[in-house]
Design a protein around this motif. Sequence first.
Motif, short mmCIF file in Angstrom:
data_model
loop_
_atom_site.label_atom_id
_atom_site.label_comp_id
_atom_site.label_asym_id
_atom_site.label_seq_id
_atom_site.Cartn_x
_atom_site.Cartn_y
_atom_site.Cartn_z
N GLU A 98 0.81 -1.22 0.00
CA GLU A 98 0.00 0.00 0.00
C GLU A 98 0.84 1.27 0.00
OE1 GLU A 98 -3.34 0.24 0.00
OE2 GLU A 98 -3.81 -1.89 0.18
N SER A 99 2.13 1.19 0.29
CA SER A 99 2.96 2.37 0.49
C SER A 99 3.07 3.23 -0.78
CB SER A 99 4.34 1.99 0.99
OG SER A 99 5.04 1.23 0.02
N ILE A 100 3.07 2.62 -1.95
CA ILE A 100 3.18 3.40 -3.19
C ILE A 100 1.95 4.28 -3.37
CG2 ILE A 100 3.42 3.25 -5.70
CD1 ILE A 100 5.89 2.28 -4.23
N GLY A 101 0.78 3.73 -3.17
CA GLY A 101 -0.46 4.50 -3.28
C GLY A 101 -0.56 5.60 -2.24
N GLU A 102 -0.11 5.29 -1.02
CA GLU A 102 -0.14 6.29 0.05
C GLU A 102 0.83 7.43 -0.26
OE1 GLU A 102 -2.22 6.48 2.74
OE2 GLU A 102 -3.22 4.81 1.74
N GLY A 103 2.01 7.10 -0.78
CA GLY A 103 2.99 8.13 -1.15
C GLY A 103 2.45 9.02 -2.27
N ASP A 104 1.76 8.42 -3.23
CA ASP A 104 1.16 9.18 -4.31
C ASP A 104 0.08 10.12 -3.78
OD1 ASP A 104 0.83 9.87 -7.04
OD2 ASP A 104 -0.97 8.60 -7.11
N LYS A 105 -0.70 9.64 -2.84
CA LYS A 105 -1.77 10.46 -2.23
C LYS A 105 -1.17 11.66 -1.49
CE LYS A 105 -5.46 10.07 1.18
NZ LYS A 105 -6.10 9.17 2.14
N ILE A 106 -0.10 11.43 -0.74
CA ILE A 106 0.55 12.52 0.00
C ILE A 106 1.14 13.53 -0.96
CG2 ILE A 106 2.54 13.06 1.48
CD1 ILE A 106 1.90 10.39 2.94
N ASP A 107 1.76 13.05 -2.04
CA ASP A 107 2.34 13.94 -3.03
C ASP A 107 1.26 14.80 -3.69
OD1 ASP A 107 4.56 14.92 -4.56
OD2 ASP A 107 3.83 13.72 -6.26
N ARG A 108 0.13 14.19 -3.99
CA ARG A 108 -0.98 14.93 -4.61
C ARG A 108 -1.50 16.01 -3.65
NH1 ARG A 108 -5.99 13.79 -3.85
NH2 ARG A 108 -5.60 11.61 -3.33
N LEU A 109 -1.65 15.67 -2.38
CA LEU A 109 -2.12 16.65 -1.40
C LEU A 109 -1.14 17.80 -1.24
CD1 LEU A 109 -3.57 14.24 1.31
CD2 LEU A 109 -4.86 15.75 -0.21
N LEU A 110 0.15 17.51 -1.23
CA LEU A 110 1.15 18.57 -1.12
C LEU A 110 1.12 19.49 -2.34
CD1 LEU A 110 4.17 16.64 0.40
CD2 LEU A 110 2.80 18.40 1.50
N ARG A 111 0.91 18.91 -3.54
CA ARG A 111 0.80 19.75 -4.74
C ARG A 111 -0.43 20.65 -4.66
NH1 ARG A 111 0.79 15.68 -9.27
NH2 ARG A 111 0.89 14.33 -7.51
N GLU A 112 -1.54 20.12 -4.15
CA GLU A 112 -2.75 20.96 -4.01
C GLU A 112 -2.51 22.11 -3.05
OE1 GLU A 112 -6.14 18.63 -2.83
OE2 GLU A 112 -5.98 17.32 -4.57
N VAL A 113 -1.86 21.86 -1.93
CA VAL A 113 -1.56 22.93 -0.97
C VAL A 113 -0.62 23.94 -1.59
CG1 VAL A 113 -0.38 23.41 1.21
CG2 VAL A 113 -1.99 21.51 1.07
N ARG A 114 0.40 23.47 -2.32
CA ARG A 114 1.36 24.38 -2.95
C ARG A 114 0.66 25.26 -3.97
NH1 ARG A 114 5.33 21.30 -6.19
NH2 ARG A 114 5.28 20.08 -4.29
N ASN A 115 -0.25 24.70 -4.76
CA ASN A 115 -0.97 25.49 -5.75
C ASN A 115 -1.94 26.46 -5.10
OD1 ASN A 115 0.37 24.21 -7.82
ND2 ASN A 115 -1.25 22.69 -8.15
N LYS A 116 -2.57 26.03 -4.01
CA LYS A 116 -3.54 26.87 -3.31
C LYS A 116 -2.86 28.02 -2.59
CE LYS A 116 -7.46 25.06 -1.63
NZ LYS A 116 -8.29 24.27 -0.73
N GLU A 117 -1.72 27.75 -1.95
CA GLU A 117 -1.02 28.73 -1.17
C GLU A 117 -0.08 29.59 -2.03
OE1 GLU A 117 -1.46 29.32 2.15
OE2 GLU A 117 -3.07 27.82 2.06
N GLY A 118 0.20 29.14 -3.23
CA GLY A 118 1.08 29.91 -4.13
C GLY A 118 2.55 29.81 -3.77
N TRP A 119 3.01 28.67 -3.30
CA TRP A 119 4.43 28.51 -2.96
C TRP A 119 5.29 28.54 -4.15
CZ3 TRP A 119 4.19 23.99 1.05
CH2 TRP A 119 3.60 24.45 2.22
#
Length: 119
Positions: A98-119
């Motif tokens: 399951e670790s690959i899917g979980e890592g992908d999910k975390i990466d996707r969430l971090l990208r969403e925060v970066r796009n939302k916050e404008g980092w």
Amino acid sequence: MTTHSRPERVGQEIQVALGDLLSRGELRDPRIGYITITGVKVSPDLRVARVFYSMMGTPEERSETQKGLEAAKGFVRRAVTAAVNLRVSPEIFFSFDESIGEGDKIDRLLREVRNKEGW
């Protein structure tokens, strides 16, 4: 120089042997799709090997792949024992990683925060 225990070395050899087996297309079960062997954990007495694999797909496809791998256990066990040249043939268990899917999910969430916050 790093030192490894025997079960870790045997696990690495089993992982390579399984990778070769998959890349040559020797597992002909149509239920087994494109999978990646992510690791192998071998018991200290070398009698049990837990093979971790990853794949993309729906839960139904994962279930079918698991069934295909379970059906191919005997063939895989014989092929691995011959390739690794073990005295004792380890019993093989397949587990979805399951670790690959979980890592992908975390990466996707971090990208969403970066796009939302404008980092």
